[in-house]
Design a protein around this motif. Structure first.
Motif, short mmCIF file in Angstrom:
data_model
loop_
_atom_site.label_atom_id
_atom_site.label_comp_id
_atom_site.label_asym_id
_atom_site.label_seq_id
_atom_site.Cartn_x
_atom_site.Cartn_y
_atom_site.Cartn_z
N SER A 1 0.90 -1.16 -0.09
CA SER A 1 -0.12 -0.10 0.08
C SER A 1 0.83 1.27 -0.04
O SER A 1 0.32 2.26 -0.53
CB SER A 1 -1.00 -0.10 1.11
N GLU A 2 1.99 1.00 0.54
CA GLU A 2 3.00 2.52 0.47
C GLU A 2 3.30 2.96 -1.02
O GLU A 2 3.24 4.02 -1.14
CB GLU A 2 4.55 1.82 1.11
N GLN A 3 3.63 1.97 -1.80
CA GLN A 3 3.67 2.16 -3.00
C GLN A 3 2.62 2.89 -3.93
O GLN A 3 2.77 4.42 -4.39
CB GLN A 3 4.18 1.10 -4.09
N MET A 4 1.31 2.63 -3.64
CA MET A 4 0.20 3.15 -4.16
C MET A 4 -0.03 4.54 -3.61
O MET A 4 -0.24 5.63 -4.19
CB MET A 4 -1.18 2.37 -3.88
N GLN A 6 2.32 6.71 -2.20
CA GLN A 6 3.28 7.39 -2.82
C GLN A 6 2.73 8.01 -4.23
O GLN A 6 3.36 9.08 -4.42
CB GLN A 6 4.69 6.64 -2.83
N ARG A 7 2.19 7.17 -4.92
CA ARG A 7 1.77 7.89 -6.31
C ARG A 7 0.21 8.25 -6.33
O ARG A 7 0.00 8.56 -7.34
CB ARG A 7 1.87 6.27 -7.13
N LYS A 8 0.09 8.61 -5.15
CA LYS A 8 -1.25 9.21 -4.94
C LYS A 8 -2.50 8.48 -5.67
O LYS A 8 -3.33 9.28 -6.02
CB LYS A 8 -1.12 10.93 -5.23
N HIS A 29 -2.63 3.39 5.00
CA HIS A 29 -2.98 4.58 4.02
C HIS A 29 -4.23 4.43 3.53
O HIS A 29 -4.63 5.41 2.64
CB HIS A 29 -1.81 4.49 2.81
#
Length: 167
Positions: A1-4, A6-8, A29
């Motif tokens: 979920s961190e990657q998603m 970060q990409r808003k 998040h």
């Protein structure tokens, strides 16, 4: 979920999710909803809605976010779910669907498999037509298990289409 995050990414649908039996999941998040417990995890779907990705700005320029109170699952079954998003800034219905593969049961005839797939789409269409707020737009995020045919056209380019079938 961190990657998603970060990409808003505001809203994400995951098809064929195999992340456990609970229908609502904790994430730092995202508000995460799964298509509920089933005997088989295969075919489940999830919808994630960002907690801290702005969906709008108020008159003073402050970021506005979707909160749990703005989100309601209004339909769930094994292959799809419907999330109603109702906030002062946005009203939209989001479908996450994982369509059955036309040959998903061993030994099943092609006609029966096609009928099962068509029934899934008919059921979804009927449920969507019965929404209380039919004026609200629908966003459908799906793994439709669709295949491209052999023909090239304006809609089907030359990216190695698969051989066509009746399914």
């Amino acid at each position: 979920s961190e990657q998603m995050f970060q990409r808003k990414v505001l809203i994400l649908a995951i098809q064929d999710a195999r992340s456990g039996q609970e229908a609502e999941k904790y994430s730092e998040h995202y508000h995460r909803y799964a298509s509920g417990p089933h005997e088989q995890l295969k075919g489940r779907t999830e919808i994630w809605v960002a907690k801290k990705v702005p969906v709008a700005r108020d008159r003073n320029g402050r970021a506005c976010y979707l909160e749990k109170r703005h989100l309601m699952i209004t339909h769930v079954d094994r292959h799809w779910m419907l999330l109603a998003v109702r906030s002062p800034w946005i009203a939209v219905d989001v479908v996450s669907a994982y369509a059955p593969v036309a040959t998903y049961k061993p030994g099943q005839s092609t006609e029966a498999a096609i009928a099962a797939n068509a029934e899934c789409w008919r059921d979804m269409s009927l449920k969507l037509s019965q929404r209380p707020d039919v004026h609200v737009p629908i966003v459908i995020l799906t793994d439709a298990n669709a295949r491209l045919g052999e023909e090239r056209s304006g809609a089907v380019g030359g990216l190695y289409p698969e051989e066509g079938s009746d399914a």
